[in-house]
Design a protein around this motif. Sequence first.
Motif, PDB file in Angstrom:
ATOM      1  N   ARG A  26      27.548  44.287  25.345  1.00 55.11           N
ATOM      2  CA  ARG A  26      26.892  45.480  25.904  1.00 55.11           C
ATOM      3  C   ARG A  26      26.989  45.412  27.421  1.00 55.11           C
ATOM      4  O   ARG A  26      26.420  44.522  28.038  1.00 55.11           O
ATOM      5  CB  ARG A  26      25.432  45.509  25.442  1.00 55.11           C
ATOM      6  N   VAL A  27      27.723  46.349  28.013  1.00 59.45           N
ATOM      7  CA  VAL A  27      27.883  46.392  29.466  1.00 59.45           C
ATOM      8  C   VAL A  27      26.758  47.251  30.049  1.00 59.45           C
ATOM      9  O   VAL A  27      26.646  48.441  29.739  1.00 59.45           O
ATOM     10  CB  VAL A  27      29.251  46.966  29.864  1.00 59.45           C
ATOM     11  N   ASP A  28      25.931  46.628  30.864  1.00 58.50           N
ATOM     12  CA  ASP A  28      24.770  47.293  31.463  1.00 58.50           C
ATOM     13  C   ASP A  28      24.764  46.977  32.951  1.00 58.50           C
ATOM     14  O   ASP A  28      24.560  45.823  33.352  1.00 58.50           O
ATOM     15  CB  ASP A  28      23.486  46.790  30.792  1.00 58.50           C
ATOM     16  N   ARG A  29      24.989  47.964  33.788  1.00 60.44           N
ATOM     17  CA  ARG A  29      25.106  47.728  35.223  1.00 60.44           C
ATOM     18  C   ARG A  29      23.840  47.161  35.842  1.00 60.44           C
ATOM     19  O   ARG A  29      23.888  46.544  36.916  1.00 60.44           O
ATOM     20  CB  ARG A  29      25.482  49.031  35.933  1.00 60.44           C
ATOM     21  N   ARG A  30      22.706  47.361  35.185  1.00 62.02           N
ATOM     22  CA  ARG A  30      21.453  46.859  35.728  1.00 62.02           C
ATOM     23  C   ARG A  30      21.176  45.410  35.324  1.00 62.02           C
ATOM     24  O   ARG A  30      20.209  44.811  35.787  1.00 62.02           O
ATOM     25  CB  ARG A  30      20.289  47.762  35.303  1.00 62.02           C
ATOM     26  N   ALA A  31      21.994  44.875  34.459  1.00 57.88           N
ATOM     27  CA  ALA A  31      21.817  43.469  34.060  1.00 57.88           C
ATOM     28  C   ALA A  31      22.122  42.555  35.247  1.00 57.88           C
ATOM     29  O   ALA A  31      23.051  42.810  36.011  1.00 57.88           O
ATOM     30  CB  ALA A  31      22.723  43.142  32.885  1.00 57.88           C
ATOM     31  N   LYS A  32      21.353  41.500  35.377  1.00 60.67           N
ATOM     32  CA  LYS A  32      21.539  40.567  36.487  1.00 60.67           C
ATOM     33  C   LYS A  32      22.356  39.339  36.086  1.00 60.67           C
ATOM     34  O   LYS A  32      22.807  38.585  36.944  1.00 60.67           O
ATOM     35  CB  LYS A  32      20.172  40.110  37.010  1.00 60.67           C
ATOM     36  N   ARG A  33      22.509  39.131  34.810  1.00 60.70           N
ATOM     37  CA  ARG A  33      23.175  37.924  34.326  1.00 60.70           C
ATOM     38  C   ARG A  33      23.684  38.170  32.908  1.00 60.70           C
ATOM     39  O   ARG A  33      23.397  39.210  32.313  1.00 60.70           O
ATOM     40  CB  ARG A  33      22.191  36.753  34.319  1.00 60.70           C
ATOM     41  N   LEU A  34      24.400  37.200  32.376  1.00 61.76           N
ATOM     42  CA  LEU A  34      24.789  37.258  30.976  1.00 61.76           C
ATOM     43  C   LEU A  34      23.594  36.884  30.110  1.00 61.76           C
ATOM     44  O   LEU A  34      22.937  35.866  30.357  1.00 61.76           O
ATOM     45  CB  LEU A  34      25.945  36.297  30.703  1.00 61.76           C
ATOM     46  N   ILE A  35      23.319  37.686  29.104  1.00 59.92           N
ATOM     47  CA  ILE A  35      22.205  37.426  28.190  1.00 59.92           C
ATOM     48  C   ILE A  35      22.744  37.474  26.766  1.00 59.92           C
ATOM     49  O   ILE A  35      23.353  38.473  26.359  1.00 59.92           O
ATOM     50  CB  ILE A  35      21.079  38.459  28.355  1.00 59.92           C
TER      51      ILE A  35
END
Length: 249
Positions: A26-35
């Motif tokens: 899931r590509v989410d621009r607001r993500a800060k890291r790999l989860i």
Amino acid sequence: MTKRAVHTVEAGSIDLGGRSLPVTVRVDRRAKRLIMRVDPSGRVRITCPHKRDIGAALAMAENRRDWIGSRLDEMPPPLPFMPGVRIPVLGRDRLIIHCPKQVTPKLEDNTLVIGGPAGKDPTASIIRLLKREVQAVCRSRAEMKATMIGVEIGRVRVRDMKSRWGSCSSKGDLTFNWRLAHAPTAVLNYVVAHEVAHRRHMDHSSAFWNLVDLMCPEYRDHECWLRDEGRILFRYGAEPVETASFEIA
């Protein structure tokens, strides 16, 4: 909280002891890291900030096979919605019973009564019932808490949320996860307080938590319960979704 722009990719699979586990990125621009999350059905779900991170996400899954296996081993087995099964609903254990004359599912004192032909899968109709019940409870509590702190709320909706218990939009609409139907009532109450507090502060500042504390003084206990025990809510009825997480800074 505002809705995120996301893009989901079926990125392949990894082998775990002869078992093929699908990997969704899931590509989410607001993500800060790999989860990385794992659901009880065996799907690996990874959130990353950018498309260029997809390769790193797949490598992460390959390198963390032992962790994925241990997560699956720790998860409680699914508990289907069928006659004879006892499930928690809005703070009370309910035995699912079948009554041929019952048209639609309904809650009674300590039972959840289903109808229709014997042997028919009642999952979809039970979920519709639980969504209605959770929506009614959440709206009532949200209105009370909004009055307490002097804010207004918009619509109250209930959905099958994949990674959150609740959300609050900039317009004041509140959305809650229907699986809160199986949570202790005090925990559901905390989630409502949390989202109502976002009507005043769309962040998690100290001012925000002070409002949560005003509406729900024992919120820390309930937050811990969701973190430590929340995954059990996904064992009931429908196809399970991700309930365990692993983060890399």
